[in-house]
Structure formats: C-alpha cells, structure tokens
Design a protein around this motif. Structure first.
Motif, PDB file in Angstrom:
ATOM      1  N   LEU A  38       0.872  -1.172   0.000  1.00  0.00           N
ATOM      2  CA  LEU A  38       0.000   0.000   0.000  1.00  0.00           C
ATOM      3  C   LEU A  38       0.907   1.219   0.000  1.00  0.00           C
ATOM      4  CD1 LEU A  38      -2.931   1.160   0.309  1.00  0.00           C
ATOM      5  CD2 LEU A  38      -2.528   1.148   2.771  1.00  0.00           C
ATOM      6  N   ASN A  39       0.771   2.043  -1.025  1.00  0.00           N
ATOM      7  CA  ASN A  39       1.585   3.240  -1.159  1.00  0.00           C
ATOM      8  C   ASN A  39       0.762   4.462  -0.790  1.00  0.00           C
ATOM      9  OD1 ASN A  39       3.973   1.925  -2.476  1.00  0.00           O
ATOM     10  ND2 ASN A  39       2.406   1.403  -3.978  1.00  0.00           N
ATOM     11  N   LEU A  40       1.303   5.258   0.123  1.00  0.00           N
ATOM     12  CA  LEU A  40       0.624   6.468   0.568  1.00  0.00           C
ATOM     13  C   LEU A  40       1.530   7.644   0.231  1.00  0.00           C
ATOM     14  CD1 LEU A  40      -0.282   5.195   4.171  1.00  0.00           C
ATOM     15  CD2 LEU A  40      -1.530   4.774   2.062  1.00  0.00           C
ATOM     16  N   SER A  41       1.016   8.606  -0.538  1.00  0.00           N
ATOM     17  CA  SER A  41       1.863   9.718  -0.964  1.00  0.00           C
ATOM     18  C   SER A  41       1.269  11.055  -0.523  1.00  0.00           C
ATOM     19  CB  SER A  41       2.051   9.680  -2.479  1.00  0.00           C
ATOM     20  OG  SER A  41       0.814   9.822  -3.123  1.00  0.00           O
ATOM     21  N   SER A  42       2.095  12.096  -0.639  1.00  0.00           N
ATOM     22  CA  SER A  42       1.683  13.458  -0.247  1.00  0.00           C
ATOM     23  C   SER A  42       0.989  13.418   1.109  1.00  0.00           C
ATOM     24  CB  SER A  42       0.759  14.063  -1.309  1.00  0.00           C
ATOM     25  OG  SER A  42       1.390  14.093  -2.560  1.00  0.00           O
ATOM     26  N   LEU A  43       1.641  12.787   2.062  1.00  0.00           N
ATOM     27  CA  LEU A  43       1.008  12.504   3.348  1.00  0.00           C
ATOM     28  C   LEU A  43       0.587  13.771   4.084  1.00  0.00           C
ATOM     29  CD1 LEU A  43       3.209   9.519   4.472  1.00  0.00           C
ATOM     30  CD2 LEU A  43       0.733   9.472   4.115  1.00  0.00           C
ATOM     31  N   GLU A  44      -0.564  13.655   4.741  1.00  0.00           N
ATOM     32  CA  GLU A  44      -1.126  14.731   5.546  1.00  0.00           C
ATOM     33  C   GLU A  44      -1.249  14.242   6.980  1.00  0.00           C
ATOM     34  OE1 GLU A  44      -4.846  15.623   3.730  1.00  0.00           O
ATOM     35  OE2 GLU A  44      -3.939  16.229   1.802  1.00  0.00           O
ATOM     36  N   LEU A  45      -1.394  15.206   7.903  1.00  0.00           N
ATOM     37  CA  LEU A  45      -1.515  14.833   9.318  1.00  0.00           C
ATOM     38  C   LEU A  45      -2.676  13.866   9.530  1.00  0.00           C
ATOM     39  CD1 LEU A  45      -0.914  18.296  11.048  1.00  0.00           C
ATOM     40  CD2 LEU A  45       0.712  16.417  10.764  1.00  0.00           C
ATOM     41  N   GLY A  46      -3.751  14.067   8.790  1.00  0.00           N
ATOM     42  CA  GLY A  46      -4.944  13.235   8.934  1.00  0.00           C
ATOM     43  C   GLY A  46      -4.779  11.807   8.455  1.00  0.00           C
ATOM     44  N   ASP A  47      -3.670  11.505   7.817  1.00  0.00           N
ATOM     45  CA  ASP A  47      -3.415  10.130   7.365  1.00  0.00           C
ATOM     46  C   ASP A  47      -2.855   9.270   8.497  1.00  0.00           C
ATOM     47  OD1 ASP A  47      -2.201  11.459   4.230  1.00  0.00           O
ATOM     48  OD2 ASP A  47      -4.224  10.808   4.777  1.00  0.00           O
ATOM     49  N   SER A  48      -2.528   9.908   9.609  1.00  0.00           N
ATOM     50  CA  SER A  48      -2.038   9.156  10.766  1.00  0.00           C
ATOM     51  C   SER A  48      -3.121   8.184  11.218  1.00  0.00           C
ATOM     52  CB  SER A  48      -1.689  10.102  11.917  1.00  0.00           C
ATOM     53  OG  SER A  48      -0.611  10.944  11.565  1.00  0.00           O
ATOM     54  N   ALA A  49      -2.791   6.916  11.262  1.00  0.00           N
ATOM     55  CA  ALA A  49      -3.776   5.873  11.592  1.00  0.00           C
ATOM     56  C   ALA A  49      -3.060   4.536  11.665  1.00  0.00           C
ATOM     57  CB  ALA A  49      -4.868   5.814  10.518  1.00  0.00           C
ATOM     58  N   LEU A  50      -3.846   3.517  12.034  1.00  0.00           N
ATOM     59  CA  LEU A  50      -3.388   2.132  11.936  1.00  0.00           C
ATOM     60  C   LEU A  50      -3.855   1.595  10.593  1.00  0.00           C
ATOM     61  CD1 LEU A  50      -4.155   0.420  15.362  1.00  0.00           C
ATOM     62  CD2 LEU A  50      -2.020   0.230  14.097  1.00  0.00           C
ATOM     63  N   TYR A  51      -2.964   0.964   9.877  1.00  0.00           N
ATOM     64  CA  TYR A  51      -3.316   0.365   8.596  1.00  0.00           C
ATOM     65  C   TYR A  51      -3.200  -1.143   8.733  1.00  0.00           C
ATOM     66  CZ  TYR A  51      -3.292   5.033   6.709  1.00  0.00           C
ATOM     67  OH  TYR A  51      -3.587   6.360   6.472  1.00  0.00           O
ATOM     68  N   PHE A  52      -4.324  -1.815   8.460  1.00  0.00           N
ATOM     69  CA  PHE A  52      -4.350  -3.266   8.580  1.00  0.00           C
ATOM     70  C   PHE A  52      -4.466  -3.909   7.214  1.00  0.00           C
ATOM     71  CE2 PHE A  52      -4.426  -4.124  13.003  1.00  0.00           C
ATOM     72  CZ  PHE A  52      -5.084  -3.072  13.612  1.00  0.00           C
ATOM     73  N   CYS A  53      -3.830  -5.033   7.119  1.00  0.00           N
ATOM     74  CA  CYS A  53      -3.990  -5.905   5.971  1.00  0.00           C
ATOM     75  C   CYS A  53      -4.703  -7.166   6.468  1.00  0.00           C
ATOM     76  CB  CYS A  53      -2.609  -6.245   5.421  1.00  0.00           C
ATOM     77  SG  CYS A  53      -2.557  -7.596   4.264  1.00  0.00           S
ATOM     78  N   ALA A  54      -5.585  -7.690   5.652  1.00  0.00           N
ATOM     79  CA  ALA A  54      -6.235  -8.959   5.969  1.00  0.00           C
ATOM     80  C   ALA A  54      -6.163  -9.847   4.739  1.00  0.00           C
ATOM     81  CB  ALA A  54      -7.690  -8.740   6.383  1.00  0.00           C
ATOM     82  N   SER A  55      -6.225 -11.148   4.960  1.00  0.00           N
ATOM     83  CA  SER A  55      -6.257 -12.049   3.811  1.00  0.00           C
ATOM     84  C   SER A  55      -7.309 -13.121   4.041  1.00  0.00           C
ATOM     85  CB  SER A  55      -4.882 -12.684   3.553  1.00  0.00           C
ATOM     86  OG  SER A  55      -4.575 -13.699   4.494  1.00  0.00           O
ATOM     87  N   SER A  56      -7.805 -13.687   2.967  1.00  0.00           N
ATOM     88  CA  SER A  56      -8.760 -14.774   3.071  1.00  0.00           C
ATOM     89  C   SER A  56      -8.778 -15.554   1.765  1.00  0.00           C
ATOM     90  CB  SER A  56     -10.169 -14.264   3.378  1.00  0.00           C
ATOM     91  OG  SER A  56     -10.774 -13.713   2.224  1.00  0.00           O
ATOM     92  N   VAL A  57      -9.341 -16.733   1.877  1.00  0.00           N
ATOM     93  CA  VAL A  57      -9.709 -17.490   0.698  1.00  0.00           C
ATOM     94  C   VAL A  57     -10.872 -16.695   0.072  1.00  0.00           C
ATOM     95  CG1 VAL A  57     -10.643 -19.709  -0.052  1.00  0.00           C
ATOM     96  CG2 VAL A  57      -9.003 -19.607   1.812  1.00  0.00           C
ATOM     97  N   PRO A  58     -11.099 -16.787  -1.216  1.00  0.00           N
ATOM     98  CA  PRO A  58     -12.209 -16.034  -1.814  1.00  0.00           C
ATOM     99  C   PRO A  58     -13.532 -16.243  -1.105  1.00  0.00           C
ATOM    100  CG  PRO A  58     -10.886 -16.983  -3.529  1.00  0.00           C
ATOM    101  CD  PRO A  58     -10.308 -17.464  -2.215  1.00  0.00           C
ATOM    102  N   SER A  59     -14.440 -15.297  -1.262  1.00  0.00           N
ATOM    103  CA  SER A  59     -15.656 -15.228  -0.458  1.00  0.00           C
ATOM    104  C   SER A  59     -16.548 -16.451  -0.636  1.00  0.00           C
ATOM    105  CB  SER A  59     -16.445 -13.979  -0.830  1.00  0.00           C
ATOM    106  OG  SER A  59     -16.890 -14.088  -2.164  1.00  0.00           O
ATOM    107  N   GLY A  60     -17.477 -16.564   0.281  1.00  0.00           N
ATOM    108  CA  GLY A  60     -18.439 -17.656   0.218  1.00  0.00           C
ATOM    109  C   GLY A  60     -18.027 -18.820   1.086  1.00  0.00           C
ATOM    110  N   GLY A  61     -18.986 -19.603   1.514  1.00  0.00           N
ATOM    111  CA  GLY A  61     -18.686 -20.794   2.294  1.00  0.00           C
ATOM    112  C   GLY A  61     -18.072 -20.461   3.637  1.00  0.00           C
ATOM    113  N   ASP A  62     -17.383 -21.382   4.215  1.00  0.00           N
ATOM    114  CA  ASP A  62     -16.802 -21.204   5.545  1.00  0.00           C
ATOM    115  C   ASP A  62     -15.427 -20.553   5.446  1.00  0.00           C
ATOM    116  OD1 ASP A  62     -18.263 -24.307   6.576  1.00  0.00           O
ATOM    117  OD2 ASP A  62     -18.945 -22.270   6.936  1.00  0.00           O
TER     118      ASP A  62
END
Lengths: 114, 114
Positions: free
Chosen positions: B76-100
């Motif tokens: 994830l590329n974040l450019s021209s950063l501003e003060l308001g961009d301060s945050a926690l950035y999470f990544c998640a992964s999964s098998v494609p949607s549907g089912g269990d």
C-alpha cells in the motif's frame, strides 16, 4: 451501500456478569455477520459469525443472535472474564463469507471490572 | 499469530512524504484487503486485491494506491502525506468469499505523520 451501527461505544461490566453488544444494518441483502475482537496492539480476530439462514449461534460463552426482519444482530458474552476486555467490532456483508464487502461498525470497548 | 505479516510495525514520517506498507498474506490466501483504522472512523475498507487483480475499492484516496505481486504479497503506497493520514493500517487475507471462509488480520502498521 451498507451502513452498520453499533452500540454501545463503551460497556463496563462486573466480572462474571453478561455483556450484550448490538448492531443494526441497512442492506437487506446482507447475509454474513461476523464479530471481531481486537486486543491492544493486535489486529482484529474473528470470534464468531452467523449467516442469514440461522437465528442464533453459540460457542461456549459467546453467542450471536440475528433478527433479519428488524435487521439487527447482537453479541452475547456470558460469565465475563478479565481476558474478555477488548474492542469488539460487528460487521455485515452480502458476499457470504471471508472479508469481501465487509462493512464494520465503529466498535465497542468492553471493560471487565474485577 | 494470524499468519498475516505486516511491515513495518511503526512508521513516523513528515507531511508531504511517501511511504510503502507491506503485507504478506497467509499461505494459500489469494485475497488481500487493506483497511484504515482511526479513532473516529473505525475500520474503513480501502481496497481489495485477488490473485494480483484489483477486485473492490472502498474509501481509498487518490493519493493512495496498492498492488499485489505474483507472489501474492501486497503493498500500500501512501503519498503526499497529511496529518490526517495518521492511523493504523491493517492488511487482511482470506480465501475467496463464500462458504466457511474467514478473514485473518495482520497486526497492523501504525503510521504517524508529523
């Protein structure tokens, strides 16, 4: 798009008592409702989920109920313990599972008082 | 341990700068999701990639971009950063949607823009 409202934002209960967190959703096409627990310094972790073909699901001290007609679902934690202290997020999706199309509530900070 | 690895854990940078956040999904998961978590907005979905292709876009600013590489890791590329961009950035992964299927979250990258 989907909108998920979560209440309360903060919940303080005595150890051993029950805790209930409620969420409402706006899109009647949503069919998957997971709950995530986020401990300090960690990412959210799935604790229980429910799909729209059932009204209730239990896993030990945790249960989730779903009312499709009213478009609301709730998380119930019984016999609360100190390790239950965390932020809990509800979410809704029309994609059936995983993280596709998930819209999250703003979270409930659950505090277990000793 | 969710199996999703995010680096770096912490990042402090100045306004106007550009940063890159990295995510390695769980082995076998083809979908990668990026979320921004701030105190007032909760978990906001930014973008999803599936097997190298962009699959869904959420509230991602034009200053932000992402990609998923052939080995399935994502940046994830974040450019021209501003003060308001301060945050926690999470990544998640999964098998494609549907089912269990279940979405697994990494521990996040805390970005502070000063």
């Amino acid at each position: 798009g989907e909108n998920v409202e979560q209440h309360p934002s903060t919940l303080s209960v005595q150890e051993g008592d029950s805790a209930v967190i409620k969420c409402t959703y706006s899109d009647s096409a949503s069919n998957y409702f997971p709950w995530y627990k986020q401990e300090l310094g960690k990412g959210p972790q799935l604790i229980i989920d429910i799909r729209s073909n059932v009204g209730e699901k239990k896993d030990q001290r945790i249960a989730v109920t779903l009312n499709k007609t009213a478009k609301h679902f709730s998380l119930h934690i019984t016999e609360t313990q100190p390790e239950d202290s965390a932020v809990y997020f509800c979410a809704a999706s029309g994609m059936g599972g995983g993280a596709d199309g998930l819209t999250f509530g703003k979270g409930t900070h659950l505090i277990i008082q000793p | 341990d969710s199996g999703v690895t995010q680096t770096p854990k912490h990042l402090i940078t100045a306004t106007g700068q550009r940063v890159t956040l990295r995510c390695s999904p769980r082995s076998g998961d083809l979908s990668v999701y990026w979320y921004q978590q701030s105190l007032d907005q909760g978990l906001q979905f930014l973008i999803q990639y599936y097997n190298g292709e962009e699959r869904a876009k959420g509230n991602i600013l034009e200053r932000f971009s992402a990609q998923q590489f052939p080995d399935l890791h994502s940046e994830l590329n974040l450019s021209s950063l501003e003060l308001g961009d301060s945050a926690l950035y999470f990544c998640a992964s999964s098998v494609p949607s549907g089912g269990d299927t279940e979405a697994f979250f990494g521990q996040g990258t805390r970005l502070t823009v000063v």
